[in-house]
Design a protein around this motif. Structure first.
Motif, PDB file in Angstrom:
ATOM      1  N   TYR A 186      37.293  -6.574  14.726  1.00  0.00           N
ATOM      2  CA  TYR A 186      36.484  -7.371  13.810  1.00  0.00           C
ATOM      3  C   TYR A 186      35.143  -6.662  13.589  1.00  0.00           C
ATOM      4  O   TYR A 186      34.175  -6.912  14.288  1.00  0.00           O
ATOM      5  N   ASN A 187      35.149  -5.749  12.630  1.00  0.00           N
ATOM      6  CA  ASN A 187      33.960  -4.938  12.377  1.00  0.00           C
ATOM      7  C   ASN A 187      33.695  -4.873  10.882  1.00  0.00           C
ATOM      8  O   ASN A 187      34.431  -5.437  10.069  1.00  0.00           O
ATOM      9  N   THR A 188      32.641  -4.140  10.490  1.00  0.00           N
ATOM     10  CA  THR A 188      32.299  -3.919   9.092  1.00  0.00           C
ATOM     11  C   THR A 188      32.235  -2.426   8.840  1.00  0.00           C
ATOM     12  O   THR A 188      31.437  -1.719   9.465  1.00  0.00           O
ATOM     13  N   ASN A 189      33.100  -1.955   7.935  1.00  0.00           N
ATOM     14  CA  ASN A 189      33.160  -0.533   7.587  1.00  0.00           C
ATOM     15  C   ASN A 189      33.318   0.333   8.828  1.00  0.00           C
ATOM     16  O   ASN A 189      34.249   0.176   9.591  1.00  0.00           O
ATOM     17  N   TYR A 241      35.916 -16.405   7.193  1.00  0.00           N
ATOM     18  CA  TYR A 241      36.393 -15.020   7.245  1.00  0.00           C
ATOM     19  C   TYR A 241      37.074 -14.711   8.576  1.00  0.00           C
ATOM     20  O   TYR A 241      37.977 -13.860   8.647  1.00  0.00           O
ATOM     21  N   GLU A 283      40.815 -13.195   8.671  1.00  0.00           N
ATOM     22  CA  GLU A 283      41.158 -11.953   9.387  1.00  0.00           C
ATOM     23  C   GLU A 283      42.278 -12.203  10.389  1.00  0.00           C
ATOM     24  O   GLU A 283      43.201 -11.400  10.527  1.00  0.00           O
TER      25      GLU A 283
END
Length: 584
Positions: free
Chosen positions: A410-413, A564, A568
């Motif tokens: 569960y990360n961003t970019n 979100y 996910e």
């Protein structure tokens, strides 16, 4: 044995010997377990979060939050305990996920299957039209209703034989493997550790779904992908009871190996396989490439022991992506059209039939398991060193394959994964620090204390008797003409000395400070709800003066903030079920 690089993989099958496979297993252990790379949180960070959820505080981590300048070690007291204001928010989201419906339906995706499905739908439509013509119906409204029902049937209900079979299989696995329970536990992993990982495997000819502990799964070479299955080396390191070893590996172990496992496991102190004392450490004392300093108090130096202190056996499962040499053979079919097919590297082309070949290297997953593995030795029992029985390949590109392990970060970019627990942890620490100080203030809240100058107590009146007069009779006898008898006060009047004194009351009342801290703690709880997206109203904490419309709006906005996370998780569930269908 320690490895700094992984063995070369571009080899023909004839050179992929047992010794080479053992090197891959040991190399995977050395590269993956004791290092942290990619987008995943470090072992230490995840361990701190899981411990905090269990009310175990890491004092070093606490001090970084409540005393970032390192000015006062008292900000991180050794006896500080956890007051879990963050746990109810995690539990609330887990409860909401447990109550959510997750309905799945298998749909075909390739062109041939879709064409067959369209034929079936056309036949059904033709049947409806034939019935209308036969009945000579003139009711346009009734016909419109039938066509609307058919449209709904076509889009949501109709399944061909392949789809029906796939749906039945998944429904069977859903109940047999308790997939719902495993998904709920995986969602909790995501909220705490920012990862959830699953694995489909074949155990005793049956498909089995395993929910892995993210702390036990280590990966290498995943690039910027947030999918665990995109890594090129995956190592699963855990401890099994001897009985589970027999259940899973009985067909691979010899009688002597089973005897060895049983005898060494019976030594309840553990056994490192060396001259070290029996009470050895296991790999759980290892954090980010270094042994946790707290364990040195035991005076032990060994770690990653083949057997832990309870006799459980260390099992190392290494999965790695290798290269397989294939031949792309071209030939002409009976219609004279040119066709191509992948064949094994041993295939001999027939030039008389016009066959031609081209060498291709494609990806292939291999596996190797090591029982009673020790980090500093290679004396473990190596089993199942083989090509993964099921490769989960894609028809359009045979080089793309999956090891049967599915997981998401569960990360961003390209940033490291961040969990809901990570966002709320600083507030949890500050709340604990304030609560600790409130406890100290309560312990020292003595109210107002009377200050007594014993020099003005009349001669012959004992101090305790004087206090009794003052407390019960509300009379405090004073001898203003009593002369001092010591030092510079000799011969002077005691009353004159006492008249120059300050207030006769010592104020030890801490109520205002306690109220200030409690107000700050309430503020922290409100801020925590804003940051993690779970408001007090969503938890059912609604004030009597709150309007219904405002409360409903707050709950809806709160649910949007965390949606979100559910989306996910739903994506992970779809991938797991798709791979489960292929496994079955």
């Amino acid at each position: 044995m320690s490895y700094t690089q992984f063995p070369a993989q571009k080899k023909p099958m004839s050179k992929k010997t047992d010794d080479w496979k053992k090197e891959c297993i040991d190399g995977g252990e050395s590269l993956a377990i004791y290092n942290n790379e990619g987008l995943r949180k470090s072992y230490r960070s995840k361990r701190i979060n899981y411990n905090l959820y269990s009310d175990i505080l890491d004092q070093t981590d606490v001090k970084q939050t409540v005393d970032p300048l390192g000015l006062d070690t008292n900000f991180s007291p050794a006896k500080m305990q956890n007051y879990p204001i963050l746990n109810p928010k995690v539990d609330l989201l887990c409860g909401e996920e447990a109550k959510r419906r997750f309905e799945f339906r298998v749909r075909v995706g390739n062109e041939d299957a879709i064409s067959e499905k369209e034929k079936g739908l056309n036949a059904k439509l033709g049947q409806i039209l034939a019935e209308e013509i036969q009945n000579q119906s003139t009711d346009e409204e009734d016909f419109a209703k039938r066509m609307k029902a058919f449209d709904k049937y076509k889009n949501y209900t109709y399944q061909d034989k392949k789809e029906l079979m796939g749906t039945w299989i998944l429904k069977h696995l859903w109940e047999e493997q308790e997939i719902k329970v495993k998904f709920d536990k995986g969602f909790k992993d995501a909220l705490i550790g920012a990862e959830e990982i699953y694995q489909w495997d074949i155990v005793n000819s049956q498909p089995v779904l395993i929910k892995h502990n993210p702390l036990n799964v280590h990966t290498v070479r995943s690039g910027e992908s947030s999918y665990i299955e995109d890594s090129e080396i995956i190592v699963i390191d855990s401890y099994y009871p001897p009985g589970k070893i027999i259940d899973e590996y009985n067909e691979y172990l010899t009688d002597d190996e089973i005897d060895t496992i049983e005898k060494r496991a019976m030594r309840t102190g553990g056994d490192s396989g060396s001259d070290m004392p029996d009470a050895t450490l296991d790999r759980r004392d290892m954090v980010d490439g270094a042994v946790d300093t707290a364990i040195f108090e035991t005076g032990l130096a060994d770690y990653a022991a083949p057997f832990d202190s309870n006799g459980n056996v260390r099992v190392l499962k290494v999965y790695w992506k290798t290269m397989r040499k294939m031949l792309k053979v071209s030939y002409y079919d009976e219609n004279g059209d040119k066709q191509s097919e992948l064949m094994p590297e041993q295939y001999k082309i027939d030039k008389n039939k016009g066959e031609e070949s081209k060498v291709l290297w494609i990806s292939e997953w291999m596996e190797g398991h090591k029982i009673a593995s020790g980090y500093t030795s290679t004396d473990g029992i190596y089993v199942k060193m083989q090509v993964r029985p099921i490769q989960f390949r894609r028809l359009e590109n045979p080089s793309i394959c999956s090891p049967g392990i599915i997981g998401s970060i569960y990360n961003t970019n390209d940033n490291v994964g961040v969990s809901l627990y990570d966002r709320g942890k600083p507030y949890q620490y500050m709340y604990n620090a304030l609560m600790y100080n409130v406890e100290l203030l309560i312990a020292t809240n003595w109210g107002k204390i009377m200050k007594l100058d014993t020099a003005i107590i009349p001669d012959g009146c004992e101090t305790d008797k004087w206090i009794s007069y003052a407390k019960y009779l509300k009379i405090a006898p004073v001898d203003s003409f009593k002369e001092g008898k010591k030092g510079a006060a000799t011969g002077k009047l005691a009353g004159n000395m006492s008249s120059s004194n300050s207030s006769p009351v010592i104020d030890m009342e801490q109520g205002n400070t306690i109220q200030l801290y409690i107000g700050m703690m309430d503020h922290i709880k409100n801020e925590l709800g804003e940051i993690v997206g779970v408001s007090n109203a969503r938890q059912g904490q609604i004030s009597a003066s709150a309007a219904v419309s405002n409360t409903n709006r707050e709950i809806i906005q709160s649910s949007h903030t965390t949606e979100y996370l559910f989306a996910e998780h739903a994506h992970v569930k779809r991938r797991v079920l798709a791979l489960g269908l292929e496994t079955a």
